[in-house]
Design a protein around this motif. Structure first.
Motif, PDB file in Angstrom:
ATOM      1  N   CYS A   1       0.846  -1.201   0.000  1.00  0.00           N
ATOM      2  CA  CYS A   1       0.000   0.000   0.000  1.00  0.00           C
ATOM      3  C   CYS A   1       0.883   1.253   0.000  1.00  0.00           C
ATOM      4  O   CYS A   1       1.821   1.362   0.784  1.00  0.00           O
TER       5      CYS A   1
ATOM      6  N   CYS B   1      -4.283  -0.278  -0.070  1.00  0.00           N
ATOM      7  CA  CYS B   1      -4.802  -1.527   0.502  1.00  0.00           C
ATOM      8  C   CYS B   1      -6.285  -1.444   0.842  1.00  0.00           C
ATOM      9  O   CYS B   1      -6.951  -2.458   0.934  1.00  0.00           O
ATOM     10  N   SER B   2      -6.811  -0.254   1.046  1.00  0.00           N
ATOM     11  CA  SER B   2      -8.189  -0.176   1.551  1.00  0.00           C
ATOM     12  C   SER B   2      -8.754   1.236   1.403  1.00  0.00           C
ATOM     13  O   SER B   2      -8.020   2.198   1.201  1.00  0.00           O
TER      14      SER B   2
ATOM     15  N   CYS C   1      -0.080   3.188   3.723  1.00  0.00           N
ATOM     16  CA  CYS C   1       0.307   2.638   5.022  1.00  0.00           C
ATOM     17  C   CYS C   1       1.455   1.630   4.929  1.00  0.00           C
ATOM     18  O   CYS C   1       1.907   1.120   5.949  1.00  0.00           O
TER      19      CYS C   1
ATOM     20  N   CYS D   1      -7.364   3.696   3.938  1.00  0.00           N
ATOM     21  CA  CYS D   1      -6.182   4.451   3.512  1.00  0.00           C
ATOM     22  C   CYS D   1      -6.555   5.515   2.493  1.00  0.00           C
ATOM     23  O   CYS D   1      -6.065   6.633   2.531  1.00  0.00           O
TER      24      CYS D   1
HETATM   25 ZN    ZN Z   1      -2.997   0.992   3.358  1.00  0.00          ZN
END
Ligand code: ZN
Length: 342
Positions: free
Chosen positions: A286, A324-325, A289, A328
Protein backbone atom coordinates in the motif's frame (compact mmCIF):
# COMPACT_ATOMS: atom_id res chain seq x y z
CA UNK A 1 32.30 -9.70 -65.83
CA UNK A 2 30.97 -6.43 -64.38
CA UNK A 3 33.55 -3.67 -64.05
CA UNK A 4 32.81 -3.26 -60.32
CA UNK A 5 33.73 -6.86 -59.79
CA UNK A 6 36.92 -6.66 -61.86
CA UNK A 7 38.00 -3.62 -59.88
CA UNK A 8 37.15 -5.26 -56.57
CA UNK A 9 39.10 -8.38 -57.50
CA UNK A 10 42.10 -6.25 -58.43
CA UNK A 11 42.13 -3.85 -55.46
CA UNK A 12 41.07 -6.43 -52.87
CA UNK A 13 39.11 -3.67 -51.15
CA UNK A 14 37.35 -4.76 -47.97
CA UNK A 15 34.17 -2.93 -48.82
CA UNK A 16 32.04 -3.06 -51.95
CA UNK A 17 29.08 -0.82 -52.70
CA UNK A 18 26.67 -1.67 -55.47
CA UNK A 19 23.92 0.64 -54.21
CA UNK A 20 21.42 2.13 -56.66
CA UNK A 21 22.64 0.30 -59.78
CA UNK A 22 19.25 -1.07 -60.88
CA UNK A 23 20.57 -4.60 -60.30
CA UNK A 24 17.93 -7.31 -60.65
CA UNK A 25 20.22 -10.29 -60.32
CA UNK A 26 23.59 -10.80 -58.64
CA UNK A 27 25.93 -13.26 -60.37
CA UNK A 28 27.69 -15.93 -58.36
CA UNK A 29 31.05 -14.42 -59.41
CA UNK A 30 30.77 -12.04 -56.45
CA UNK A 31 31.41 -15.06 -54.24
CA UNK A 32 35.06 -14.75 -55.31
CA UNK A 33 35.45 -11.66 -53.11
CA UNK A 34 36.07 -13.85 -50.08
CA UNK A 35 37.95 -11.08 -48.22
CA UNK A 36 35.21 -8.43 -48.18
CA UNK A 37 33.71 -7.38 -44.88
CA UNK A 38 31.07 -4.94 -46.13
CA UNK A 39 28.67 -5.42 -49.03
CA UNK A 40 26.08 -2.79 -49.93
CA UNK A 41 23.37 -3.89 -52.31
CA UNK A 42 20.68 -1.47 -51.21
CA UNK A 43 18.38 0.40 -53.61
CA UNK A 44 18.24 -2.21 -56.34
CA UNK A 45 15.66 -4.74 -57.59
CA UNK A 46 17.02 -7.91 -56.02
CA UNK A 47 14.63 -10.67 -54.97
CA UNK A 48 17.20 -13.36 -54.19
CA UNK A 49 20.92 -13.91 -53.60
CA UNK A 50 23.06 -16.68 -55.09
CA UNK A 51 23.78 -19.53 -52.74
CA UNK A 52 27.50 -19.24 -53.53
CA UNK A 53 27.69 -16.05 -51.44
CA UNK A 54 28.13 -18.30 -48.42
CA UNK A 55 31.85 -18.20 -49.34
CA UNK A 56 31.97 -14.59 -48.08
CA UNK A 57 33.13 -15.77 -44.71
CA UNK A 58 34.57 -12.41 -43.64
CA UNK A 59 31.34 -10.52 -44.27
CA UNK A 60 30.23 -8.59 -41.20
CA UNK A 61 27.94 -5.98 -42.77
CA UNK A 62 25.31 -6.58 -45.44
CA UNK A 63 22.85 -4.00 -46.69
CA UNK A 64 19.92 -5.38 -48.68
CA UNK A 65 17.59 -2.43 -47.99
CA UNK A 66 15.11 -1.16 -50.56
CA UNK A 67 14.99 -4.20 -52.81
CA UNK A 68 12.12 -6.58 -53.58
CA UNK A 69 12.90 -9.59 -51.38
CA UNK A 70 9.73 -11.34 -50.27
CA UNK A 71 11.67 -13.49 -47.89
CA UNK A 72 14.99 -13.32 -46.09
CA UNK A 73 17.46 -14.93 -48.57
CA UNK A 74 18.36 -18.39 -47.31
CA UNK A 75 22.11 -17.97 -47.89
CA UNK A 76 22.11 -15.70 -44.81
CA UNK A 77 21.83 -18.79 -42.62
CA UNK A 78 25.48 -19.48 -43.60
CA UNK A 79 26.91 -16.01 -43.10
CA UNK A 80 27.51 -16.56 -39.43
CA UNK A 81 29.99 -13.68 -39.05
CA UNK A 82 27.43 -11.03 -39.94
CA UNK A 83 27.18 -8.27 -37.38
CA UNK A 84 24.99 -5.77 -39.18
CA UNK A 85 22.11 -6.75 -41.40
CA UNK A 86 19.84 -4.26 -43.16
CA UNK A 87 16.68 -5.59 -44.83
CA UNK A 88 14.47 -2.47 -44.65
CA UNK A 89 12.07 -1.60 -47.43
CA UNK A 90 11.40 -5.07 -48.83
CA UNK A 91 8.28 -7.25 -48.92
CA UNK A 92 9.30 -9.76 -46.27
CA UNK A 93 6.40 -11.51 -44.52
CA UNK A 94 8.17 -14.17 -42.44
CA UNK A 95 11.36 -14.56 -40.47
CA UNK A 96 12.51 -18.14 -40.97
CA UNK A 97 13.74 -19.61 -37.64
CA UNK A 98 16.60 -21.50 -39.35
CA UNK A 99 18.07 -18.20 -40.59
CA UNK A 100 17.90 -16.63 -37.13
CA UNK A 101 19.74 -19.66 -35.81
CA UNK A 102 22.54 -19.08 -38.32
CA UNK A 103 23.28 -15.51 -37.20
CA UNK A 104 24.68 -15.80 -33.67
CA UNK A 105 26.94 -12.75 -34.02
CA UNK A 106 24.39 -10.27 -35.25
CA UNK A 107 24.54 -6.96 -33.38
CA UNK A 108 22.18 -4.89 -35.52
CA UNK A 109 19.05 -5.99 -37.34
CA UNK A 110 16.94 -3.58 -39.35
CA UNK A 111 13.70 -4.87 -40.87
CA UNK A 112 11.81 -1.58 -41.13
CA UNK A 113 9.08 -1.24 -43.76
CA UNK A 114 8.26 -4.87 -44.46
CA UNK A 115 5.12 -6.98 -43.92
CA UNK A 116 6.08 -9.02 -40.89
CA UNK A 117 3.25 -10.14 -38.60
CA UNK A 118 5.09 -12.54 -36.31
CA UNK A 119 8.53 -12.64 -34.71
CA UNK A 120 9.29 -16.34 -34.10
CA UNK A 121 10.42 -17.40 -30.60
CA UNK A 122 13.79 -18.42 -32.09
CA UNK A 123 14.62 -14.70 -32.15
CA UNK A 124 16.51 -15.32 -28.89
CA UNK A 125 19.16 -17.16 -30.92
CA UNK A 126 20.42 -13.69 -31.86
CA UNK A 127 22.18 -13.75 -28.53
CA UNK A 128 24.43 -10.72 -29.20
CA UNK A 129 21.86 -8.42 -30.70
CA UNK A 130 22.09 -4.85 -29.42
CA UNK A 131 19.85 -2.95 -31.79
CA UNK A 132 16.64 -4.23 -33.33
CA UNK A 133 14.34 -2.17 -35.50
CA UNK A 134 11.10 -3.47 -37.01
CA UNK A 135 9.13 -0.27 -37.62
CA UNK A 136 6.23 -0.01 -40.09
CA UNK A 137 5.35 -3.71 -40.21
CA UNK A 138 2.23 -5.64 -39.16
CA UNK A 139 3.44 -7.02 -35.81
CA UNK A 140 0.56 -8.05 -33.57
CA UNK A 141 2.65 -9.33 -30.71
CA UNK A 142 6.17 -9.64 -29.38
CA UNK A 143 7.36 -13.07 -28.24
CA UNK A 144 8.33 -13.42 -24.57
CA UNK A 145 11.65 -14.87 -25.79
CA UNK A 146 12.79 -11.40 -26.81
CA UNK A 147 13.38 -10.89 -23.09
CA UNK A 148 16.20 -13.45 -23.30
CA UNK A 149 18.40 -11.22 -25.47
CA UNK A 150 20.08 -9.45 -22.57
CA UNK A 151 22.44 -7.52 -24.85
CA UNK A 152 19.64 -5.41 -26.39
CA UNK A 153 20.10 -1.68 -25.81
CA UNK A 154 17.78 -0.27 -28.46
CA UNK A 155 14.46 -1.64 -29.71
CA UNK A 156 12.16 0.05 -32.18
CA UNK A 157 8.64 -1.26 -32.91
CA UNK A 158 7.11 2.04 -34.06
CA UNK A 159 3.98 1.82 -36.20
CA UNK A 160 2.84 -1.78 -35.80
CA UNK A 161 -0.32 -3.36 -34.39
CA UNK A 162 0.86 -4.32 -30.92
CA UNK A 163 -1.86 -4.43 -28.26
CA UNK A 164 0.44 -5.40 -25.40
CA UNK A 165 4.06 -6.02 -24.56
CA UNK A 166 5.13 -9.12 -22.61
CA UNK A 167 6.25 -8.77 -19.00
CA UNK A 168 9.47 -10.58 -20.01
CA UNK A 169 10.63 -7.46 -21.83
CA UNK A 170 11.43 -6.09 -18.38
CA UNK A 171 14.35 -8.55 -18.17
CA UNK A 172 16.15 -6.38 -20.73
CA UNK A 173 18.06 -4.50 -18.07
CA UNK A 174 20.53 -2.97 -20.57
CA UNK A 175 17.75 -1.37 -22.60
CA UNK A 176 18.38 2.35 -23.16
CA UNK A 177 15.97 3.25 -25.93
CA UNK A 178 12.53 1.82 -26.58
CA UNK A 179 10.21 3.05 -29.29
CA UNK A 180 6.62 1.80 -29.24
CA UNK A 181 4.88 4.76 -30.86
CA UNK A 182 1.78 4.29 -33.01
CA UNK A 183 0.64 0.88 -31.81
CA UNK A 184 -2.55 -0.14 -29.96
CA UNK A 185 -1.16 -0.53 -26.45
CA UNK A 186 -3.70 -0.06 -23.67
CA UNK A 187 -1.24 -0.48 -20.82
CA UNK A 188 2.34 -1.24 -19.89
CA UNK A 189 2.71 -4.22 -17.54
CA UNK A 190 3.72 -3.71 -13.90
CA UNK A 191 7.42 -4.06 -13.08
CA UNK A 192 8.77 -1.18 -15.17
CA UNK A 193 11.53 -0.30 -12.66
CA UNK A 194 13.58 -3.24 -14.00
CA UNK A 195 14.45 -0.96 -16.89
CA UNK A 196 17.03 0.79 -14.79
CA UNK A 197 19.05 1.97 -17.80
CA UNK A 198 16.14 3.22 -19.89
CA UNK A 199 16.74 6.78 -21.13
CA UNK A 200 14.26 7.16 -24.00
CA UNK A 201 10.71 5.86 -24.05
CA UNK A 202 8.36 6.63 -26.91
CA UNK A 203 4.77 5.47 -26.41
CA UNK A 204 3.09 8.28 -28.36
CA UNK A 205 -0.06 7.45 -30.28
CA UNK A 206 -1.31 4.46 -28.27
CA UNK A 207 -4.31 3.98 -25.94
CA UNK A 208 -2.58 4.26 -22.57
CA UNK A 209 -4.56 5.75 -19.67
CA UNK A 210 -1.98 5.56 -16.89
CA UNK A 211 1.69 4.63 -16.39
CA UNK A 212 2.63 1.63 -14.21
CA UNK A 213 3.53 1.77 -10.52
CA UNK A 214 6.89 3.41 -9.81
CA UNK A 215 7.19 4.99 -13.26
CA UNK A 216 8.37 8.27 -11.71
CA UNK A 217 11.52 6.54 -10.41
CA UNK A 218 12.85 5.68 -13.86
CA UNK A 219 15.85 7.77 -14.86
CA UNK A 220 14.45 8.78 -18.25
CA UNK A 221 15.87 11.58 -20.33
CA UNK A 222 13.10 11.58 -22.91
CA UNK A 223 9.46 10.55 -22.78
CA UNK A 224 7.07 10.84 -25.71
CA UNK A 225 3.47 10.17 -24.73
CA UNK A 226 1.26 12.52 -26.73
CA UNK A 227 -1.79 11.07 -28.44
CA UNK A 228 -2.90 8.66 -25.69
CA UNK A 229 -6.00 8.59 -23.47
CA UNK A 230 -4.08 9.62 -20.37
CA UNK A 231 -6.17 10.37 -17.29
CA UNK A 232 -6.27 14.15 -16.95
CA UNK A 233 -5.19 16.11 -13.92
CA UNK A 234 -8.41 16.78 -12.08
CA UNK A 235 -9.44 15.46 -8.69
CA UNK A 236 -12.11 12.79 -8.91
CA UNK A 237 -14.95 12.12 -6.48
CA UNK A 238 -13.77 10.15 -3.54
CA UNK A 239 -15.68 6.95 -2.98
CA UNK A 240 -16.65 6.52 0.63
CA UNK A 241 -17.40 2.82 0.58
CA UNK A 242 -16.13 0.24 2.97
CA UNK A 243 -15.03 -3.01 1.37
CA UNK A 244 -15.42 -6.51 2.70
CA UNK A 245 -12.31 -8.61 2.16
CA UNK A 246 -12.46 -12.32 1.46
CA UNK A 247 -11.17 -14.75 4.03
CA UNK A 248 -8.34 -15.63 1.63
CA UNK A 249 -7.29 -11.99 1.33
CA UNK A 250 -7.54 -11.43 5.08
CA UNK A 251 -5.39 -14.44 5.89
CA UNK A 252 -2.92 -13.61 3.11
CA UNK A 253 -2.48 -10.12 4.54
CA UNK A 254 -1.99 -11.53 7.97
CA UNK A 255 0.64 -14.04 6.81
CA UNK A 256 2.42 -11.40 4.68
CA UNK A 257 2.57 -9.01 7.64
CA UNK A 258 3.76 -11.72 9.94
CA UNK A 259 6.35 -13.16 7.52
CA UNK A 260 8.43 -9.96 7.75
CA UNK A 261 9.27 -11.12 11.25
CA UNK A 262 11.87 -13.86 10.77
CA UNK A 263 11.27 -15.35 14.19
CA UNK A 264 7.51 -15.70 14.01
CA UNK A 265 6.06 -19.17 13.86
CA UNK A 266 4.36 -18.42 10.53
CA UNK A 267 7.50 -17.35 8.72
CA UNK A 268 9.37 -20.38 10.01
CA UNK A 269 6.57 -22.66 8.79
CA UNK A 270 6.23 -21.03 5.35
CA UNK A 271 9.18 -22.82 3.63
CA UNK A 272 7.33 -26.09 4.16
CA UNK A 273 4.45 -24.86 1.98
CA UNK A 274 6.01 -23.95 -1.41
CA UNK A 275 2.62 -23.56 -3.11
CA UNK A 276 1.55 -21.06 -0.53
CA UNK A 277 4.87 -19.25 -0.84
CA UNK A 278 4.39 -19.03 -4.59
CA UNK A 279 0.88 -17.64 -4.16
CA UNK A 280 2.08 -15.06 -1.67
CA UNK A 281 5.02 -13.98 -3.85
CA UNK A 282 2.78 -11.75 -5.99
CA UNK A 283 2.00 -9.34 -3.21
CA UNK A 284 1.85 -5.57 -3.40
CA UNK A 285 2.38 -2.80 -0.90
CA UNK A 286 0.00 0.00 0.00
CA UNK A 287 1.35 3.42 -1.00
CA UNK A 288 -0.20 5.01 2.09
CA UNK A 289 0.31 2.64 5.02
CA UNK A 290 3.02 0.37 3.45
CA UNK A 291 1.06 -2.71 4.52
CA UNK A 292 0.98 -5.70 2.16
CA UNK A 293 -2.00 -6.95 0.18
CA UNK A 294 -2.46 -9.87 -2.18
CA UNK A 295 -5.30 -9.73 -4.72
CA UNK A 296 -7.56 -6.95 -3.50
CA UNK A 297 -6.47 -3.38 -3.80
CA UNK A 298 -7.70 0.02 -4.72
CA UNK A 299 -6.35 1.40 -7.96
CA UNK A 300 -5.51 5.07 -7.73
CA UNK A 301 -3.50 7.54 -9.68
CA UNK A 302 -1.00 10.23 -8.80
CA UNK A 303 0.10 13.03 -11.09
CA UNK A 304 3.83 13.39 -11.58
CA UNK A 305 5.40 16.50 -13.00
CA UNK A 306 7.90 15.47 -15.69
CA UNK A 307 10.20 18.19 -14.39
CA UNK A 308 10.54 16.22 -11.17
CA UNK A 309 11.74 13.28 -13.26
CA UNK A 310 14.54 15.47 -14.60
CA UNK A 311 12.93 16.24 -17.95
CA UNK A 312 12.45 19.62 -19.58
CA UNK A 313 8.68 19.49 -19.92
CA UNK A 314 6.57 20.50 -16.92
CA UNK A 315 3.65 18.37 -18.07
CA UNK A 316 1.90 16.09 -15.56
CA UNK A 317 1.53 12.40 -16.27
CA UNK A 318 -0.73 9.93 -14.42
CA UNK A 319 1.08 7.10 -12.63
CA UNK A 320 -0.72 4.14 -11.05
CA UNK A 321 -0.74 3.82 -7.27
CA UNK A 322 -2.18 0.88 -5.32
CA UNK A 323 -3.77 1.22 -1.89
CA UNK A 324 -4.80 -1.53 0.50
CA UNK A 325 -8.19 -0.18 1.55
CA UNK A 326 -10.71 2.65 1.56
CA UNK A 327 -9.49 3.44 5.06
CA UNK A 328 -6.18 4.45 3.51
CA UNK A 329 -7.85 6.10 0.52
CA UNK A 330 -10.05 8.25 2.77
CA UNK A 331 -7.12 9.57 4.78
CA UNK A 332 -6.39 13.18 3.86
CA UNK A 333 -2.59 13.04 4.07
CA UNK A 334 -2.04 11.90 0.45
CA UNK A 335 -2.75 13.18 -3.05
CA UNK A 336 -3.92 10.04 -4.76
CA UNK A 337 -7.07 10.01 -6.79
CA UNK A 338 -9.52 7.16 -7.29
CA UNK A 339 -9.42 5.55 -10.71
CA UNK A 340 -11.58 2.45 -10.70
CA UNK A 341 -14.03 1.26 -8.08
CA UNK A 342 -13.07 -1.81 -6.16
ZN1 ZN B 1 -3.00 0.99 3.36
Amino acid sequence: MASDLVRALKTKAKSLSLSSRKITYLTKDYAKLTWITTLKLNNNYLSDLPYELQCLEQLTELNLGNNVFDEVPSVLAHLCHLKKLYLYGNKIKHLQPQILEGLPNLVLLNLNHNRIKVIPPEIHRLGRLESMSITDNHLEQIPAELGLIKSLTEVNFTNNKLTRIPQQLYSLSQLRKLYLARNNLTELPEGILSWRNLKTLDVAGNHLSVFPVGFQFLTLEELFCEGNNLVSFKPMESIQEKEILSLKELSARMILRDSTNKFSMLSRALPFYPELQDLLSHWGQCAVCSMPFLTTWLECVQFINLKHMGMKSSEFIPVRVLLCSYDCFNRNDHRYYGLVQM
